[in-house]
Design a protein around this motif. Structure first.
Motif, PDB file in Angstrom:
ATOM      1  N   LYS A   1      -8.926  -3.148 -10.306  1.00 21.52           N
ATOM      2  CA  LYS A   1      -9.039  -2.243 -11.462  1.00 21.52           C
ATOM      3  C   LYS A   1      -8.303  -2.827 -12.664  1.00 21.52           C
ATOM      4  CE  LYS A   1      -9.542   1.800  -8.490  1.00 21.52           C
ATOM      5  NZ  LYS A   1      -9.196   1.230  -7.161  1.00 21.52           N
TER       6      LYS A   1
ATOM      7  N   ASP B   1      -5.437  -1.587  -7.266  1.00 20.80           N
ATOM      8  CA  ASP B   1      -5.161  -0.886  -8.527  1.00 20.80           C
ATOM      9  C   ASP B   1      -4.507  -1.830  -9.511  1.00 20.80           C
ATOM     10  OD1 ASP B   1      -5.744   2.122  -7.923  1.00 20.80           O
ATOM     11  OD2 ASP B   1      -4.747   1.299  -6.152  1.00 20.80           O
TER      12      ASP B   1
ATOM     13  N   ASP C   1     -10.318  -3.824  -4.284  1.00 19.02           N
ATOM     14  CA  ASP C   1     -10.080  -2.547  -4.972  1.00 19.02           C
ATOM     15  C   ASP C   1      -8.613  -2.337  -5.380  1.00 19.02           C
ATOM     16  OD1 ASP C   1     -12.786  -1.949  -4.647  1.00 19.02           O
ATOM     17  OD2 ASP C   1     -12.432  -0.947  -2.720  1.00 19.02           O
TER      18      ASP C   1
ATOM     19  N   GLY D   1       0.281   5.169  -0.246  1.00 23.24           N
ATOM     20  CA  GLY D   1      -0.727   6.229  -0.296  1.00 23.24           C
ATOM     21  C   GLY D   1      -2.065   5.625  -0.668  1.00 23.24           C
ATOM     22  N   ASP D   2      -2.664   6.116  -1.769  1.00 24.12           N
ATOM     23  CA  ASP D   2      -3.965   5.601  -2.200  1.00 24.12           C
ATOM     24  C   ASP D   2      -3.855   4.351  -3.069  1.00 24.12           C
ATOM     25  OD1 ASP D   2      -5.203   7.652  -0.903  1.00 24.12           O
ATOM     26  OD2 ASP D   2      -5.254   8.964  -2.664  1.00 24.12           O
ATOM     27  N   ALA D   3      -2.660   3.998  -3.460  1.00 22.55           N
ATOM     28  CA  ALA D   3      -2.496   2.895  -4.409  1.00 22.55           C
ATOM     29  C   ALA D   3      -2.274   1.561  -3.697  1.00 22.55           C
ATOM     30  CB  ALA D   3      -1.307   3.179  -5.334  1.00 22.55           C
ATOM     31  N   THR D   4      -2.854   0.519  -4.268  1.00 28.23           N
ATOM     32  CA  THR D   4      -2.697  -0.827  -3.704  1.00 28.23           C
ATOM     33  C   THR D   4      -2.251  -1.792  -4.800  1.00 28.23           C
ATOM     34  OG1 THR D   4      -4.452  -0.423  -2.088  1.00 28.23           O
ATOM     35  CG2 THR D   4      -3.878  -2.724  -2.518  1.00 28.23           C
TER      36      THR D   4
ATOM     37  N   ARG E   1       0.844  -1.189   0.000  1.00 33.79           N
ATOM     38  CA  ARG E   1       0.000   0.000   0.000  1.00 33.79           C
ATOM     39  C   ARG E   1       0.882   1.244   0.000  1.00 33.79           C
ATOM     40  NH1 ARG E   1      -3.870  -1.131   4.899  1.00 33.79           N
ATOM     41  NH2 ARG E   1      -1.987  -2.140   5.628  1.00 33.79           N
TER      42      ARG E   1
END
Ligand SMILES: [Zn+2]
Length: 310
Positions: free
Chosen positions: A268, A232, A230, A207-210, A205
């Protein structure tokens, strides 16, 4: 060499060098990217290196997931630097996921790196060692096959000490690898079913990215979809075709199962990798099965392929 052939060979060499330089551009393709070092399996008939991935963050090779045979060569071709690694995650101790680790460590000796390097791997199970046993067998001062690299176990001889994180079996939910928390990312792991082989999936992980690296697995752990929720980028392995035999299906997920898992997770982008001749034989068809169950983007890996993560 006949004089007429020599210029031809030089021309060919120039082409190969250009192609290598293009492949090394992954760190320039965005602040976050995953590069496939090896997209093949355990049999030397698929023209691909075995499993390994590099995570590029702001142009630096910060994480290495797996190091199967061929990873050593591809690591260099990708332009990755041992000195920049913040983490190595080994999913399990099949050769096609771990055999090039000592070669990469020897290469790293020349980087003059002294900063400790966190490395994770599964705990022992059945005939397989845990991470500590694996590293001891490779690097142990007394009986290690590569005892001349034993400084990686204790930091002696100017080598970077490996911070060992043996990940226990945790099939019900993830375990946070607290030793791998830095300004760039956090890591956690989940046990995944790979026949009798202790195996771990890793989630980075940032920040906002996984980013989720599923490891070899048969897809039967219901907790995995949550683990990959979720994502990425979800990296899954497709070594077997539909209709594979029972033994193969205990080890690996079929294309249909892969699509269902990616869909349940809401990933995604799905990166399909770890192919074998049997899954490459009808690759388009097999990828089509995955796509029929998954509404996100599907990418088919090749060695040195670069996947920028938005
Ligand atoms: Zn395996």
């Amino acid at each position: 060499m006949p004089a007429i052939i020599k210029p031809l060979c030089l021309a060919l060499l120039a082409l190969l060098i250009v192609s290598g330089a293009e492949a090394a551009s992954c760190p320039e393709q965005g602040p976050l990217a995953v590069q496939v070092l090896g997209s093949g399996g355990p049999i030397a008939d698929d023209g691909r290196a075995s499993t390994a991935y590099v995570v590029w963050i702001d142009g630096a090779s910060r994480a290495l997931i797996d190091s199967g045979g061929g990873a050593f060569l591809r690591f260099g071709e990708a332009g990755a630097r041992f000195a920049d690694l913040d983490f190595i995650g080994l999913s399990h101790f099949h050769t096609d996921h771990s055999a090039d680790l000592p070669a990469l460590l020897k290469s790293g000796f020349f980087s003059k790196r002294s900063r400790p390097l966190p490395i994770a791997g599964p705990s022992t199970g059945g005939p397989f060692p845990g991470l500590q046993g694996f590293l001891e067998a490779m690097l142990g001062r007394e009986r290690g096959a590569y005892a001349y690299l034993s400084g990686y176990l204790d930091g002696s001889g100017g080598l970077a000490r490996l911070e060992q994180i043996e990940v226990p079996a945790t099939p019900d939910g993830p375990v946070a690898l607290t030793a791998v928390v830095n300004e760039r990312f956090e890591v956690d792991a989940l046990s995944v079913p790979h026949g009798p082989v202790p195996a771990r999936a890793y989630r980075l992980r940032l920040g906002d990215a996984t980013l989720v690296f599923a490891s070899d697995q048969n897809g039967s752990n219901p907790a995995f979809a949550d683990f990959a929720r979720d994502a990425d980028l979800l990296v899954m392995h497709m070594p077997i075709p539909p209709g594979a035999g029972e033994v193969a299906r205990k080890l690996h997920a079929t294309p249909e199962t892969i699509g269902a898992i990616a869909q349940a997770a809401g990933a995604k982008t799905l990166l399909l990798s770890h192919f074998m001749a049997r899954s490459l034989a009808n690759l388009d068809e097999n990828v089509g099965i995955v796509q029929s169950g998954f509404s996100g983007r599907v990418i088919v890996a090749e060695d040195l392929a670069c996947v920028p993560v938005p």
